[in-house]
Design a protein around this motif. Sequence first.
Motif, PDB file in Angstrom:
ATOM      1  N   ILE A   1      10.959  28.838   9.565  1.00 54.08           N
ATOM      2  CA  ILE A   1      12.041  29.792   9.805  1.00 54.08           C
ATOM      3  C   ILE A   1      13.266  28.999  10.243  1.00 54.08           C
ATOM      4  O   ILE A   1      13.210  28.246  11.224  1.00 54.08           O
ATOM      5  CB  ILE A   1      11.657  30.803  10.904  1.00 54.08           C
ATOM      6  CG1 ILE A   1      10.355  31.522  10.544  1.00 54.08           C
ATOM      7  CG2 ILE A   1      12.786  31.812  11.106  1.00 54.08           C
ATOM      8  CD1 ILE A   1       9.815  32.377  11.673  1.00 54.08           C
TER       9      ILE A   1
ATOM     10  N   TYR B   1      11.315  38.535  18.394  1.00 51.57           N
ATOM     11  CA  TYR B   1      10.106  38.895  17.666  1.00 51.57           C
ATOM     12  C   TYR B   1       9.776  40.355  17.952  1.00 51.57           C
ATOM     13  O   TYR B   1      10.183  40.923  18.950  1.00 51.57           O
ATOM     14  CB  TYR B   1       8.934  37.996  18.077  1.00 51.57           C
ATOM     15  CG  TYR B   1       8.503  38.156  19.524  1.00 51.57           C
ATOM     16  CD1 TYR B   1       7.471  39.027  19.866  1.00 51.57           C
ATOM     17  CD2 TYR B   1       9.126  37.446  20.542  1.00 51.57           C
ATOM     18  CE1 TYR B   1       7.085  39.186  21.182  1.00 51.57           C
ATOM     19  CE2 TYR B   1       8.751  37.593  21.860  1.00 51.57           C
ATOM     20  CZ  TYR B   1       7.713  38.462  22.179  1.00 51.57           C
ATOM     21  OH  TYR B   1       7.340  38.621  23.488  1.00 51.57           O
TER      22      TYR B   1
ATOM     23  N   ALA C   1      14.216  43.326   7.147  1.00 48.89           N
ATOM     24  CA  ALA C   1      13.510  42.223   6.513  1.00 48.89           C
ATOM     25  C   ALA C   1      12.770  42.716   5.282  1.00 48.89           C
ATOM     26  O   ALA C   1      12.355  43.876   5.212  1.00 48.89           O
ATOM     27  CB  ALA C   1      12.530  41.581   7.490  1.00 48.89           C
TER      28      ALA C   1
ATOM     29  N   TYR D   1      13.789  32.918   6.220  1.00 45.39           N
ATOM     30  CA  TYR D   1      12.341  32.748   6.209  1.00 45.39           C
ATOM     31  C   TYR D   1      11.924  32.115   4.883  1.00 45.39           C
ATOM     32  O   TYR D   1      12.210  32.639   3.810  1.00 45.39           O
ATOM     33  CB  TYR D   1      11.635  34.093   6.368  1.00 45.39           C
ATOM     34  CG  TYR D   1      11.624  34.630   7.789  1.00 45.39           C
ATOM     35  CD1 TYR D   1      10.451  34.641   8.531  1.00 45.39           C
ATOM     36  CD2 TYR D   1      12.786  35.122   8.372  1.00 45.39           C
ATOM     37  CE1 TYR D   1      10.435  35.137   9.828  1.00 45.39           C
ATOM     38  CE2 TYR D   1      12.786  35.612   9.665  1.00 45.39           C
ATOM     39  CZ  TYR D   1      11.612  35.623  10.390  1.00 45.39           C
ATOM     40  OH  TYR D   1      11.590  36.102  11.671  1.00 45.39           O
ATOM     41  N   THR D   2      11.244  30.978   4.976  1.00 41.31           N
ATOM     42  CA  THR D   2      10.708  30.316   3.781  1.00 41.31           C
ATOM     43  C   THR D   2       9.181  30.313   3.890  1.00 41.31           C
ATOM     44  O   THR D   2       8.607  30.838   4.838  1.00 41.31           O
ATOM     45  CB  THR D   2      11.228  28.872   3.665  1.00 41.31           C
ATOM     46  OG1 THR D   2      10.626  28.076   4.697  1.00 41.31           O
ATOM     47  CG2 THR D   2      12.739  28.824   3.821  1.00 41.31           C
TER      48      THR D   2
END
Length: 367
Positions: free
Chosen positions: A140, A239, A109, A135-136
């Motif tokens: 997500i 995560y 990432a 991802y914005t």
Amino acid sequence: MKKFLFILSSLILLLNFAFGQDKAIYYEKLDSNMFRFYFDKNYYLADKSCEFKSIERVATLNPKTQKFDGAFKDFNNNGRLILEGSYINGSKEGIFKAYHPNGILKWEATFKNDIPMGDVIHRYPSDKVALKLLYTDSVILIQDFWLPDGTQKVKNGEGNYSFSIPFEGYNQYGFEYYLGKGKIKDGKQEGNWQILGHDKGGKQTLIALEKYQNGNLLVGNDYFLDNSYRHSKFGIIPYDVFARGELLTFKACNFDDFSNFNMFISKALTNSLIRINAENFTEDNFEYKIKLDKEGNPLKVDFIKMASFKNLNIILEQLISDISFYYPSLENGKPIEDILTVTGKMYKNSEGKIAVLPIIIHREKGQ
């Protein structure tokens, strides 16, 4: 709560930097501002000799700000690289890479000002792609998803999704992980979803039913929680808890702390006590002894110190008496009967409600 733990851990680390360490070793200085930190698998600082220590981080830390600053690398107990990246004054910046224990890239990432942005690809240990996420600034999106055998189930944000997420430490369900199953539309959860729990034997049990519209949770019915708990949205994407290491929060070397069992009890008590009028409350302590059988069942509770407020005392006594399970004590790896001394502290949180700090459990015989 997190703020309190951060202040507490920061104070202890500041004292350690100034006066040297006493007993537990959570870090060691290598040279200049380069340190080696010791964490458990959930990125809480752990004593170097603790059996739960599983991660070592080599990083530059600014002793004045207590923030990571520069490149770092995390290794497991076998010396394999599991995570690498860079910080700028405590903020995650640039490319971060995580690795499976076999060395295969787990995910990659790009962080900007501490937030992942753009495409993030997750891979299985086999090196096959599992997920492509976008991802914005606000959301997500699930772009693509493949099963381990290579079958694509979600394409361009449309399809059926099912992914397993591990529970961190002790949970009220008694499961090791849960699996979310449902429809993805425009990259978001849509319609009816099932949350299925899995135990060590792989047995599948329905935990909750949820209903979504455009990624927003409309209804959530949890079959394992009573009315004292609020149903919350279950996460459905993998995560990584590495960011917790930035808080430099430590844990004592015992299973109650490592498993988050003491935190679980404190949250259960807090969920009930927050309903009480705390107008004249500041802080208080409680302590009790409990006789435990080999299965972790409480046989007898003796209250040593209770709250000063009579009404609070009555409620607290009932809540503690209703706790039906504690981790059994172990001696030479075998469960034994034992007597536990449990202490806790109540305080008024930032919302003016009564909350309970993580309790402390002392076991007379076992561990």
